[in-house]
Motif scaffolding. Structure first.
Motif, PDB file in Angstrom:
ATOM      1  N   ALA A   1       5.534 -24.623  -2.630  1.00 38.76           N
ATOM      2  CA  ALA A   1       4.082 -24.493  -2.470  1.00 38.76           C
ATOM      3  C   ALA A   1       3.674 -25.640  -1.578  1.00 38.76           C
ATOM      4  O   ALA A   1       3.017 -25.453  -0.664  1.00 38.76           O
ATOM      5  CB  ALA A   1       3.378 -24.348  -3.685  1.00 38.76           C
ATOM      6  N   ARG A   2       4.365 -26.823  -1.894  1.00 40.69           N
ATOM      7  CA  ARG A   2       3.626 -27.924  -1.131  1.00 40.69           C
ATOM      8  C   ARG A   2       4.452 -28.214   0.112  1.00 40.69           C
ATOM      9  O   ARG A   2       4.044 -28.685   1.160  1.00 40.69           O
ATOM     10  CB  ARG A   2       4.094 -29.211  -1.920  1.00 40.69           C
ATOM     11  CG  ARG A   2       3.094 -29.275  -3.152  1.00 40.69           C
ATOM     12  CD  ARG A   2       2.993 -30.729  -3.890  1.00 40.69           C
ATOM     13  NE  ARG A   2       2.385 -31.730  -3.038  1.00 40.69           N
ATOM     14  CZ  ARG A   2       2.584 -32.951  -3.416  1.00 40.69           C
ATOM     15  NH1 ARG A   2       3.130 -33.423  -4.428  1.00 40.69           N
ATOM     16  NH2 ARG A   2       2.051 -33.833  -2.593  1.00 40.69           N
ATOM     17  N   TYR A   3       5.602 -27.738   0.217  1.00 43.08           N
ATOM     18  CA  TYR A   3       6.651 -28.061   1.692  1.00 43.08           C
ATOM     19  C   TYR A   3       6.952 -26.542   1.842  1.00 43.08           C
ATOM     20  O   TYR A   3       8.109 -26.238   1.943  1.00 43.08           O
ATOM     21  CB  TYR A   3       7.721 -28.739   1.365  1.00 43.08           C
ATOM     22  CG  TYR A   3       7.301 -30.338   0.768  1.00 43.08           C
ATOM     23  CD1 TYR A   3       6.693 -31.261   1.396  1.00 43.08           C
ATOM     24  CD2 TYR A   3       7.490 -30.366  -0.430  1.00 43.08           C
ATOM     25  CE1 TYR A   3       6.292 -32.303   0.614  1.00 43.08           C
ATOM     26  CE2 TYR A   3       7.398 -31.393  -1.339  1.00 43.08           C
ATOM     27  CZ  TYR A   3       6.751 -32.584  -0.693  1.00 43.08           C
ATOM     28  OH  TYR A   3       6.299 -33.801  -1.233  1.00 43.08           O
ATOM     29  N   PRO A   4       6.149 -25.521   2.253  1.00 41.68           N
ATOM     30  CA  PRO A   4       6.493 -24.418   2.705  1.00 41.68           C
ATOM     31  C   PRO A   4       7.571 -24.374   4.017  1.00 41.68           C
ATOM     32  O   PRO A   4       8.363 -23.346   4.091  1.00 41.68           O
ATOM     33  CB  PRO A   4       5.276 -23.499   2.814  1.00 41.68           C
ATOM     34  CG  PRO A   4       4.060 -24.404   3.063  1.00 41.68           C
ATOM     35  CD  PRO A   4       4.863 -25.734   2.626  1.00 41.68           C
ATOM     36  N   SER A   5       7.470 -25.193   4.757  1.00 48.57           N
ATOM     37  CA  SER A   5       8.452 -25.101   5.895  1.00 48.57           C
ATOM     38  C   SER A   5       9.700 -26.200   5.574  1.00 48.57           C
ATOM     39  O   SER A   5      10.208 -26.654   6.814  1.00 48.57           O
ATOM     40  CB  SER A   5       7.777 -25.288   7.042  1.00 48.57           C
ATOM     41  OG  SER A   5       6.505 -25.632   6.835  1.00 48.57           O
ATOM     42  N   GLY A   6       9.856 -26.664   4.566  1.00 42.67           N
ATOM     43  CA  GLY A   6      10.627 -27.755   4.264  1.00 42.67           C
ATOM     44  C   GLY A   6      10.087 -28.854   4.261  1.00 42.67           C
ATOM     45  O   GLY A   6       9.038 -29.239   4.504  1.00 42.67           O
TER      46      GLY A   6
ATOM     47  N   TYR B   1      13.553 -34.784  -5.384  1.00 36.06           N
ATOM     48  CA  TYR B   1      14.526 -34.309  -4.547  1.00 36.06           C
ATOM     49  C   TYR B   1      14.904 -35.514  -3.574  1.00 36.06           C
ATOM     50  O   TYR B   1      14.167 -36.124  -3.298  1.00 36.06           O
ATOM     51  CB  TYR B   1      13.888 -33.076  -3.719  1.00 36.06           C
ATOM     52  CG  TYR B   1      13.686 -31.816  -4.456  1.00 36.06           C
ATOM     53  CD1 TYR B   1      14.407 -30.828  -4.480  1.00 36.06           C
ATOM     54  CD2 TYR B   1      12.547 -31.774  -5.403  1.00 36.06           C
ATOM     55  CE1 TYR B   1      14.293 -29.687  -5.149  1.00 36.06           C
ATOM     56  CE2 TYR B   1      12.316 -30.713  -5.954  1.00 36.06           C
ATOM     57  CZ  TYR B   1      13.225 -29.756  -6.112  1.00 36.06           C
ATOM     58  OH  TYR B   1      12.975 -28.479  -6.861  1.00 36.06           O
ATOM     59  N   GLU B   2      16.077 -35.214  -3.081  1.00 34.85           N
ATOM     60  CA  GLU B   2      16.908 -36.454  -2.214  1.00 34.85           C
ATOM     61  C   GLU B   2      17.123 -35.630  -0.926  1.00 34.85           C
ATOM     62  O   GLU B   2      17.627 -34.635  -0.761  1.00 34.85           O
ATOM     63  CB  GLU B   2      18.014 -36.874  -3.148  1.00 34.85           C
ATOM     64  CG  GLU B   2      18.730 -37.992  -2.291  1.00 34.85           C
ATOM     65  CD  GLU B   2      19.779 -38.691  -3.005  1.00 34.85           C
ATOM     66  OE1 GLU B   2      19.765 -39.589  -3.713  1.00 34.85           O
ATOM     67  OE2 GLU B   2      21.178 -38.060  -2.825  1.00 34.85           O
ATOM     68  N   CYS B   3      16.889 -36.555   0.134  1.00 37.05           N
ATOM     69  CA  CYS B   3      17.262 -36.298   1.562  1.00 37.05           C
ATOM     70  C   CYS B   3      18.759 -35.947   1.595  1.00 37.05           C
ATOM     71  O   CYS B   3      19.483 -37.106   1.490  1.00 37.05           O
ATOM     72  CB  CYS B   3      16.687 -37.087   2.458  1.00 37.05           C
ATOM     73  SG  CYS B   3      17.245 -36.750   4.305  1.00 37.05           S
ATOM     74  N   ASP B   4      19.484 -34.815   1.998  1.00 34.40           N
ATOM     75  CA  ASP B   4      20.864 -34.792   2.358  1.00 34.40           C
ATOM     76  C   ASP B   4      21.454 -35.896   3.228  1.00 34.40           C
ATOM     77  O   ASP B   4      22.511 -36.280   3.103  1.00 34.40           O
ATOM     78  CB  ASP B   4      21.102 -33.470   2.810  1.00 34.40           C
ATOM     79  CG  ASP B   4      21.148 -32.373   1.660  1.00 34.40           C
ATOM     80  OD1 ASP B   4      20.887 -32.885   0.363  1.00 34.40           O
ATOM     81  OD2 ASP B   4      21.645 -31.225   1.904  1.00 34.40           O
TER      82      ASP B   4
END
Ligand SMILES: [Zn+2]
Length: 223
Positions: free
Chosen positions: A15-20, A41-44
């Motif tokens: 909901a907060r980051y609909p495009s990633g 969540y962690e950035c790959d």
């Protein structure tokens, strides 16, 4: 929809980051993965952490998200009937916890909580492309967004059909008290705020003026 807390968190993330998720370190949208046993969540790519709970009523709460989500559902659907006491009974939490959850959710349901006063900054932009692309040029695919913040207070933003005085001024009238000082940039959208009874001060970005004493829009631009 929400069998466990992870499902709630995943929903919030989408909901907060609909495009990633835009990674602030990588400065672009990157793949992220959930960290085990933490609402993070962690950035790959670089390992930077982001929490979908930040800046929400769930932040730092030790109550399971499922209880929060259920309470929101109950309060939104049975607004007059659902009390903190009912929440306590249904989920077996303490009355103190139930009351805190109840109060937080009610704040969001209560429109009066959105009244801005004292020192208020307003700014508008088209999102989804370059920041503040030149007005009137290729806005296809962009969303018009208006942001209002009270200094040292709340912030609200709303997607509007376009940014013009016809969309922005009513939004200000609905959310900002007449006692407020409103700070904006020099956009003509805000020209008539004085006539509507506001104490209006502008900063002239066109001549590279960004702060003039107390007159600036740095808070809302930052948001
Ligand atoms: Zn990154």
């Amino acid at each position: 929809m929400f069998p466990d807390d992870n499902a709630c968190l995943e929903w919030l993330k989408n909901a907060r980051y609909p495009s990633g998720i835009l990674c602030v370190t990588c400065k672009k949208i990157t793949k992220h993965h959930k960290i085990k046993n933490r609402p993070v969540y962690e950035c790959d790519r670089c390992g930077h952490h982001v929490s979908p709970l930040a800046w929400t009523i769930f932040h730092k709460s030790s109550t399971p998200l499922r209880i929060w989500f259920d309470a929101i559902h109950e309060m939104a659907t049975t607004r007059t009937g659902f009390s903190a006491k009912a929440l306590q009974r249904k989920h077996g939490v303490t009355y103190k916890t139930a009351w805190r959850i109840f109060r937080q959710i009610r704040t969001l349901l209560d429109e009066n909580a959105r009244i801005f006063t004292e020192e208020v900054e307003v700014d508008e932009m088209y999102m989804g492309g370059k920041r503040k692309g030149i007005r009137g040029t290729s806005l296809i695919g962009k969303s018009a967004v208006v942001g209002i913040t009270q200094r040292k207070g709340n912030v609200a933003s709303k997607v509007v059909t376009d940014v013009s005085r016809y969309t922005v001024v009513p939004l200000i009238q609905k959310n900002v008290t007449k006692k407020a000082i409103i700070y904006t940039d020099e956009s003509a959208i805000y020209n008539n705020l004085d006539k509507y009874g506001y104490n209006h001060k502008t900063i002239n970005h066109a001549v590279k003026e960004y702060v003039n004493g107390n007159i600036h829009t740095n808070n809302i631009e930052g948001f």
